[in-house]
Structure formats: C-alpha cells, structure tokens
Design a protein around this motif. Structure first.
Motif, PDB file in Angstrom:
ATOM      1  N   VAL A  34       0.767  -1.205  -0.204  1.00 46.66           N
ATOM      2  CA  VAL A  34      -0.065   0.008   0.117  1.00 46.66           C
ATOM      3  C   VAL A  34       0.913   1.302  -0.008  1.00 46.66           C
ATOM      4  O   VAL A  34       1.969   1.272   0.632  1.00 46.66           O
ATOM      5  CB  VAL A  34      -0.904   0.123   1.168  1.00 46.66           C
ATOM      6  N   ALA A  35       0.669   2.272  -1.070  1.00 48.02           N
ATOM      7  CA  ALA A  35       1.398   3.309  -0.769  1.00 48.02           C
ATOM      8  C   ALA A  35       1.058   4.405   0.434  1.00 48.02           C
ATOM      9  O   ALA A  35       0.218   4.417   0.820  1.00 48.02           O
ATOM     10  CB  ALA A  35       1.239   3.854  -2.362  1.00 48.02           C
ATOM     11  N   LEU A  36       2.278   5.257   0.571  1.00 53.85           N
ATOM     12  CA  LEU A  36       1.982   6.193   1.532  1.00 53.85           C
ATOM     13  C   LEU A  36       2.306   7.685   1.076  1.00 53.85           C
ATOM     14  O   LEU A  36       3.361   7.873   0.405  1.00 53.85           O
ATOM     15  CB  LEU A  36       3.020   5.787   2.485  1.00 53.85           C
ATOM     16  N   PHE A  37       1.400   8.514   1.283  1.00 48.91           N
ATOM     17  CA  PHE A  37       1.294   9.743   0.685  1.00 48.91           C
ATOM     18  C   PHE A  37       1.198  10.754   2.006  1.00 48.91           C
ATOM     19  O   PHE A  37       0.388  10.662   2.931  1.00 48.91           O
ATOM     20  CB  PHE A  37       0.245  10.238   0.069  1.00 48.91           C
ATOM     21  N   ILE A  38       2.328  11.791   1.927  1.00 47.77           N
ATOM     22  CA  ILE A  38       2.419  12.518   3.276  1.00 47.77           C
ATOM     23  C   ILE A  38       2.490  13.992   2.789  1.00 47.77           C
ATOM     24  O   ILE A  38       3.003  14.473   1.830  1.00 47.77           O
ATOM     25  CB  ILE A  38       3.876  12.258   3.497  1.00 47.77           C
ATOM     26  N   PHE A  39       1.679  14.816   3.624  1.00 50.09           N
ATOM     27  CA  PHE A  39       1.570  16.205   3.377  1.00 50.09           C
ATOM     28  C   PHE A  39       1.689  16.846   4.763  1.00 50.09           C
ATOM     29  O   PHE A  39       1.557  16.574   5.729  1.00 50.09           O
ATOM     30  CB  PHE A  39       0.099  16.668   3.055  1.00 50.09           C
ATOM     31  N   GLY A  40       2.458  17.996   4.518  1.00 49.70           N
ATOM     32  CA  GLY A  40       2.824  18.706   5.943  1.00 49.70           C
ATOM     33  C   GLY A  40       3.919  19.563   6.252  1.00 49.70           C
ATOM     34  O   GLY A  40       4.196  20.456   5.021  1.00 49.70           O
ATOM     35  N   ASP A  41       4.343  19.905   7.334  1.00 54.56           N
ATOM     36  CA  ASP A  41       5.487  20.958   7.609  1.00 54.56           C
ATOM     37  C   ASP A  41       6.672  20.076   7.912  1.00 54.56           C
ATOM     38  O   ASP A  41       6.922  19.168   7.459  1.00 54.56           O
ATOM     39  CB  ASP A  41       4.777  21.713   8.550  1.00 54.56           C
ATOM     40  N   SER A  42       7.582  20.897   8.476  1.00 57.99           N
ATOM     41  CA  SER A  42       8.739  20.355   9.106  1.00 57.99           C
ATOM     42  C   SER A  42       8.739  19.178   9.954  1.00 57.99           C
ATOM     43  O   SER A  42       9.728  18.417   9.921  1.00 57.99           O
ATOM     44  CB  SER A  42       9.502  21.570  10.097  1.00 57.99           C
ATOM     45  N   LEU A  43       7.600  18.717  10.638  1.00 58.77           N
ATOM     46  CA  LEU A  43       7.281  17.643  11.247  1.00 58.77           C
ATOM     47  C   LEU A  43       7.412  16.175  10.452  1.00 58.77           C
ATOM     48  O   LEU A  43       7.907  15.155  10.736  1.00 58.77           O
ATOM     49  CB  LEU A  43       6.214  17.302  11.983  1.00 58.77           C
ATOM     50  N   PHE A  44       7.197  16.462   9.038  1.00 63.21           N
ATOM     51  CA  PHE A  44       7.253  15.420   8.218  1.00 63.21           C
ATOM     52  C   PHE A  44       8.141  15.749   6.934  1.00 63.21           C
ATOM     53  O   PHE A  44       8.420  14.972   6.257  1.00 63.21           O
ATOM     54  CB  PHE A  44       5.848  15.297   7.662  1.00 63.21           C
ATOM     55  N   ASP A  45       8.599  16.762   6.611  1.00 65.08           N
ATOM     56  CA  ASP A  45       9.383  17.087   5.433  1.00 65.08           C
ATOM     57  C   ASP A  45      10.854  16.171   5.536  1.00 65.08           C
ATOM     58  O   ASP A  45      11.601  16.583   6.316  1.00 65.08           O
ATOM     59  CB  ASP A  45       9.950  18.638   5.561  1.00 65.08           C
ATOM     60  N   PRO A  46      10.971  15.526   4.507  1.00 64.38           N
ATOM     61  CA  PRO A  46      12.197  14.703   4.435  1.00 64.38           C
ATOM     62  C   PRO A  46      13.308  15.256   3.484  1.00 64.38           C
ATOM     63  O   PRO A  46      14.315  14.770   3.255  1.00 64.38           O
ATOM     64  CB  PRO A  46      11.561  13.388   3.406  1.00 64.38           C
ATOM     65  N   GLY A  47      12.980  16.584   3.276  1.00 62.30           N
ATOM     66  CA  GLY A  47      14.144  17.541   2.448  1.00 62.30           C
ATOM     67  C   GLY A  47      13.432  18.084   1.091  1.00 62.30           C
ATOM     68  O   GLY A  47      14.394  18.590   0.527  1.00 62.30           O
ATOM     69  N   ASN A  48      12.097  18.139   1.020  1.00 60.88           N
ATOM     70  CA  ASN A  48      11.585  18.984  -0.163  1.00 60.88           C
ATOM     71  C   ASN A  48      12.463  20.602  -0.240  1.00 60.88           C
ATOM     72  O   ASN A  48      12.323  21.049  -1.200  1.00 60.88           O
ATOM     73  CB  ASN A  48      10.084  19.164  -0.057  1.00 60.88           C
ATOM     74  N   ASN A  49      12.543  21.038   1.037  1.00 63.70           N
ATOM     75  CA  ASN A  49      12.796  22.562   1.213  1.00 63.70           C
ATOM     76  C   ASN A  49      14.740  22.381   0.499  1.00 63.70           C
ATOM     77  O   ASN A  49      14.916  23.533   0.376  1.00 63.70           O
ATOM     78  CB  ASN A  49      13.059  22.818   2.270  1.00 63.70           C
ATOM     79  N   TYR A 109       6.285   3.560  -4.041  1.00 64.15           N
ATOM     80  CA  TYR A 109       5.750   3.304  -2.879  1.00 64.15           C
ATOM     81  C   TYR A 109       5.225   4.556  -2.173  1.00 64.15           C
ATOM     82  O   TYR A 109       4.740   4.701  -1.061  1.00 64.15           O
ATOM     83  CB  TYR A 109       6.919   2.956  -1.769  1.00 64.15           C
ATOM     84  N   GLY A 110       4.939   5.378  -3.159  1.00 63.76           N
ATOM     85  CA  GLY A 110       4.214   7.087  -2.582  1.00 63.76           C
ATOM     86  C   GLY A 110       5.088   8.015  -2.385  1.00 63.76           C
ATOM     87  O   GLY A 110       6.175   7.807  -3.142  1.00 63.76           O
ATOM     88  N   ALA A 111       4.908   9.321  -2.012  1.00 65.71           N
ATOM     89  CA  ALA A 111       5.672  10.306  -2.016  1.00 65.71           C
ATOM     90  C   ALA A 111       5.327  11.238  -0.890  1.00 65.71           C
ATOM     91  O   ALA A 111       4.200  11.124  -0.161  1.00 65.71           O
ATOM     92  CB  ALA A 111       5.215  11.314  -3.281  1.00 65.71           C
ATOM     93  N   ASN A 112       6.375  12.053  -0.395  1.00 65.29           N
ATOM     94  CA  ASN A 112       6.239  13.046   0.733  1.00 65.29           C
ATOM     95  C   ASN A 112       6.256  14.293  -0.089  1.00 65.29           C
ATOM     96  O   ASN A 112       7.192  14.843  -0.791  1.00 65.29           O
ATOM     97  CB  ASN A 112       7.235  12.673   1.615  1.00 65.29           C
ATOM     98  N   PHE A 113       5.347  15.013  -0.012  1.00 68.79           N
ATOM     99  CA  PHE A 113       5.194  16.425  -0.225  1.00 68.79           C
ATOM    100  C   PHE A 113       5.496  17.646   0.600  1.00 68.79           C
ATOM    101  O   PHE A 113       5.383  18.972   0.524  1.00 68.79           O
ATOM    102  CB  PHE A 113       3.467  16.762  -0.744  1.00 68.79           C
ATOM    103  N   ALA A 114       5.854  17.002   2.122  1.00 66.09           N
ATOM    104  CA  ALA A 114       5.669  18.064   3.107  1.00 66.09           C
ATOM    105  C   ALA A 114       6.978  19.111   3.003  1.00 66.09           C
ATOM    106  O   ALA A 114       7.978  18.755   2.303  1.00 66.09           O
ATOM    107  CB  ALA A 114       6.233  17.369   4.564  1.00 66.09           C
ATOM    108  N   ASN A 141      -0.613  15.937  -9.969  1.00 64.43           N
ATOM    109  CA  ASN A 141       0.301  15.600 -10.948  1.00 64.43           C
ATOM    110  C   ASN A 141       0.889  13.985 -10.933  1.00 64.43           C
ATOM    111  O   ASN A 141       1.005  13.439 -11.982  1.00 64.43           O
ATOM    112  CB  ASN A 141       1.608  16.587 -11.037  1.00 64.43           C
ATOM    113  N   LEU A 142       1.028  13.674  -9.632  1.00 66.12           N
ATOM    114  CA  LEU A 142       1.569  12.320  -9.728  1.00 66.12           C
ATOM    115  C   LEU A 142       0.691  11.352  -9.613  1.00 66.12           C
ATOM    116  O   LEU A 142       0.664  10.429 -10.453  1.00 66.12           O
ATOM    117  CB  LEU A 142       2.100  12.148  -7.966  1.00 66.12           C
TER     118      LEU A 142
END
Length: 209
Positions: A34-49, A109-114, A141-142
């Motif tokens: 099952v895929a995992l999709f993550i949205f949010g702020d610094s508590l969840f950001d894996p490096g988008n910034n 396996y999903g994506a993290n947008f945080a 888009n994904l």
C-alpha cells in the motif's frame, strides 16, 4: 464555535489526520504494498525544502541535523528519522522520498510533499515554503503519472488503498501568536485555519501544466 486557550494549545502542537485502508494495488511493485502519501510541515519534511528557492531558516541540510541516522544530512528537521519514516518502516516500506527530489521520479511506494515552515493558509511563510494547496497540486500531478502508467482502474485502486498522512496548522498559529497587528481574535483565527484545513481534505486538485 467557542474555542478555549487549551483548545488552541492542542491544535498548536499538531493537527494530524491519518487515513488507513487496506487492499492490493496494481502492476509490478504496486501489487505488493500500500502506498503512503505525506503532506505537511517540518514535522514531516524529508528534504523538499532542499529543492526550492528559500532561506537558510527553512533548510536543514547541514549538521547536526540527521547525525543519528543520515549521512549526509537529508534535509529533515531532526537529528534522525521522522514519524513518517517510522510508519514506513512499520509497514515494511522504504523511506518515502521527497517529491521534489530529482533523483526519484517513479514513487513506487508513494511520495512525501511536506515542506518545513508551511501551513494550512497560503499566506503562512509565503514565498519561502511550499504551501498545502501546492502539495495537493503536486499530488494531482503524481496521480496523473500513475494513471498514465497503470490505467484508470488500477490508479483508482492504488489511491483508494493508500495511506494519507497530514501534519499541518502549527506554523499558522505560531505566526498568529507572534503577530500583534492582526485584528482577528484567536477564536476567529482558529475557525479560519480549521475551515481551510477542511477544504484541503475535501478538495480534488487539478494537475499543474
């Protein structure tokens, strides 16, 4: 709606929604998890910034961040892993990649947008973070990408079976509490944030061109 100071304090800590479903998805890797999709702020950001035009205040790709797990630092606002990382591990998934990381474009396996510093409101740290509504546009888009490679039926199944994790609201309230010039009472502001948060959960975004 009457909101007490204790209510505000609770929301300040974390506003989080976790939707869990089960089932099988599609094709290749998609039919094994099952895929995992993550949205949010610094508590969840894996490096988008790391991949946006921002200021050093909103980036953490330097020591001691990540020192207990990552080498080099990943851009997480932590000395180690974040909650979504442990959830992925528990689900026997790899670490879910940052959506803006150019090294990963399959997102099996999903994506993290945080994005660290982001909020429910578009105005929160505007111009230096990726706001929540843009997270949803990225997700659209994904979804379009999945639909292209999987077809309509399997794409619908993948998204239906997926896990969605949200962390948002803290930065909105932090800015409100530090802004002495606002004309809104805290009850009004809480209602505004919660209203926008509800809209985010309900909206079906349109892919960006």
């Amino acid at each position: 709606m009457a909101v007490t100071k204790s209510d505000l304090g609770f929301v300040l800590i974390l506003s989080c929604l976790l939707i869990l479903t089960s089932g099988q998805s599609s094709q290749g890797h998609f039919n094994k998890h099952v895929a995992l999709f993550i949205f949010g702020d610094s508590l969840f950001d894996p490096g988008n910034n790391n991949y946006i035009n921002t200021t050093p205040d909103f980036q953490t790709n330097f020591w001691p961040n990540g020192e207990s797990y990552f080498n080099p630092p990943s851009g997480r606002f932590s000395d180690g892993r974040l909650i979504p990382d442990f959830i992925a591990e528990f689900a026997r998934l790899p670490l879910i990649p940052a959506y803006l990381d150019p090294h990963d474009n399959e997102f099996l396996y999903g994506a993290n947008f945080a994005s660290g510093g982001s909020g429910v409101l578009v105005e929160t740290n505007a111009g230096v973070v990726v706001d929540m509504r843009t997270h949803l546009q990225y997700f659209a888009n994904l979804e379009k990408h999945y639909r292209h490679i999987l077809g309509d039926a399997k794409d619908d199944q993948l998204l239906s079976d997926a896990v969605y994790l949200f962390s948002c609201g803290g930065n909105d309230y932090q800015i409100f509490l530090s802004n002495n010039e606002t004309s809104l009472h805290h009850e009004q502001y809480v209602e505004m944030v919660i209203g926008n948060m509800s809209d985010v959960f309900k909206v079906r975004p349109v892919p960006m061109l």
